[in-house]
Scaffold this active site. Sequence first.
Site, PDB file in Angstrom:
ATOM      1  N   LYS A 196     -46.325   8.845  26.710  1.00 11.01           N
ATOM      2  CA  LYS A 196     -47.427   8.078  27.302  1.00 11.01           C
ATOM      3  C   LYS A 196     -47.075   7.091  27.849  1.00 11.01           C
ATOM      4  O   LYS A 196     -46.700   5.910  26.948  1.00 11.01           O
ATOM      5  CB  LYS A 196     -48.505   8.420  26.483  1.00 11.01           C
ATOM      6  CG  LYS A 196     -49.779   7.821  27.208  1.00 11.01           C
ATOM      7  CD  LYS A 196     -50.753   7.109  26.144  1.00 11.01           C
ATOM      8  CE  LYS A 196     -52.047   6.537  26.834  1.00 11.01           C
ATOM      9  NZ  LYS A 196     -51.745   5.375  27.770  1.00 11.01           N
TER      10      LYS A 196
ATOM     11  N   GLY B  38     -46.205  -1.526  20.625  1.00 10.33           N
ATOM     12  CA  GLY B  38     -47.291  -2.344  21.393  1.00 10.33           C
ATOM     13  C   GLY B  38     -47.974  -3.150  20.451  1.00 10.33           C
ATOM     14  O   GLY B  38     -47.287  -3.671  19.358  1.00 10.33           O
TER      15      GLY B  38
ATOM     16  N   GLU C  59     -43.211  -0.347  16.204  1.00 12.85           N
ATOM     17  CA  GLU C  59     -42.830  -1.354  16.676  1.00 12.85           C
ATOM     18  C   GLU C  59     -43.846  -2.410  17.293  1.00 12.85           C
ATOM     19  O   GLU C  59     -44.394  -2.167  18.319  1.00 12.85           O
ATOM     20  CB  GLU C  59     -41.570  -1.395  17.538  1.00 12.85           C
ATOM     21  CG  GLU C  59     -40.698  -2.707  17.845  1.00 12.85           C
ATOM     22  CD  GLU C  59     -40.967  -3.725  18.637  1.00 12.85           C
ATOM     23  OE1 GLU C  59     -41.650  -4.587  18.250  1.00 12.85           O
ATOM     24  OE2 GLU C  59     -41.073  -3.455  19.948  1.00 12.85           O
ATOM     25  N   LEU C  60     -44.444  -2.982  16.417  1.00 10.21           N
ATOM     26  CA  LEU C  60     -45.561  -3.843  16.947  1.00 10.21           C
ATOM     27  C   LEU C  60     -45.216  -5.291  17.305  1.00 10.21           C
ATOM     28  O   LEU C  60     -44.247  -5.868  17.603  1.00 10.21           O
ATOM     29  CB  LEU C  60     -46.546  -3.855  15.592  1.00 10.21           C
ATOM     30  CG  LEU C  60     -46.736  -2.417  15.148  1.00 10.21           C
ATOM     31  CD1 LEU C  60     -47.931  -2.364  14.013  1.00 10.21           C
ATOM     32  CD2 LEU C  60     -47.227  -1.488  16.256  1.00 10.21           C
TER      33      LEU C  60
ATOM     34  N   CYS D 146     -42.249  -9.216  22.549  1.00 11.17           N
ATOM     35  CA  CYS D 146     -42.500  -9.506  21.119  1.00 11.17           C
ATOM     36  C   CYS D 146     -41.509 -10.246  20.309  1.00 11.17           C
ATOM     37  O   CYS D 146     -41.746 -10.916  19.213  1.00 11.17           O
ATOM     38  CB  CYS D 146     -42.885  -8.181  20.463  1.00 11.17           C
ATOM     39  SG  CYS D 146     -41.263  -7.035  20.594  1.00 11.17           S
TER      40      CYS D 146
END
Length: 451
Positions: free
Chosen positions: A155, A203, A225-226, A259
């Site tokens: 997505k 995100g 993975e933030l 990030c």
Amino acid sequence: MNAFTSCNPATAEVVFTRPGWSQAQLDDALQRLKRAQSGWAALSVSQRAERMLQLAVQLETHREQLAALVTLEVGKRTAECLAEIDKSAQLIRYYAELAPTLLAPQSIPTQASQSGVAFEALGCVLAVMPWNYPIWQLLRFAVPALMAGNTCLVKPAPSVPQCTQLLLELVHGAGLDCLDIAWIDHQLVEEAIRRSDAVAFTGSTHTGRIIASLAGKHLKKTVLELGGSNPFIVLADADVEAAAQDAVNSRFRDAGQSCNAAKRMIVVPEIAEQFVAAFVAAASALRPGDPRDPATTLSPLTRADLREALHAQVLDACHQGASLLLGGQLPPAPGFFYPATVLDHVHAGCRVYHEEVFGPVASILRARDEADAIRLANDTPFGLGASIYTADTTHGWELARQLDVGSVFLNRHTSSDLRLPFGGVKASGYGRELSEFGLYEFVNVKTYWQK
């Protein structure tokens, strides 16, 4: 069904819209991938690698066309987009070489006549992907998952439909039916999670918590993975001018929308004034403009709402007593540009101290001493990466072990390397991508034992 709509960040003009999927279209895609998975997993790892290498060729053949669409939809400079695509092709070649060895069954001596482990695919893995690196981050997840015999349903972010569609066409052009794009909105994400066999998400921490909760509800393996708020620590014996230039390169690349960029510059008193002067001078030299122009060194932000949120963080920092040394003003020109901005004397209580800052805004934190620098570095909910600049590398590694992060870079800004694991701790997520560790995230490590 919400539409997938992209704007040109340099002009704010809508350039493309496509409709989202219905429940029936999601059902069809999942069924196709479930059927394809058994045949894909039945191939040897070497056979899968040979087919994946065709995708690398497709990327390299169409790199300019793909980069142009990433620039159009994300707003990144053309050189940055080309580098993203080239690194993605390198990733495929890296795993194509290593996967046949790393995924081979392993014999482990026990009291059995034969025993060991085999690495088998989990099935269909769902990935919910961001907009800032629409090619690299999708393939960073998908390539090792596919090499292991999984199929992938991705997505994408709503703002990057054209470059995502072209990437899918290149996948199909390589003869691969093991990956598909799910044009679904958030309302269908839980259904996709329920019917998939594992989940990857890249995100924000906020959305990561939602994804993790839904995946936990359905007992699906996850890799998250933030966000990150990476500290960039400069000690008294560092090469200050070099450190300042590295910090600017890291903080302002891709308009600060990474990030893994340096976010908080933490300096000790001995070199604080010298570093700040050098940092502001280098940041002042950045030139905003059309991301297609080679002379441009600072691209626009990707969306209007991101710029508004960033400016609100800057205004809060100024209200809380931080010093605005550069930038901080909304430009009148069209597009989603924001100037290179430097905030000095940032402290606890400022939003930029506690939150991730996703844009061309640098925070400078002044430590009382070296021990306080480590305290400030760890005083964050995030734990992705960190940098330490010092001439004493032995001492630097001693300090590195005190940092609560997934990676530490000595005398270099944070980045990712195909050969090294990438991921974080705390609110930066869990699990690892890249390297051999990323290859093992979406496999069933199955034990075999024979009497």
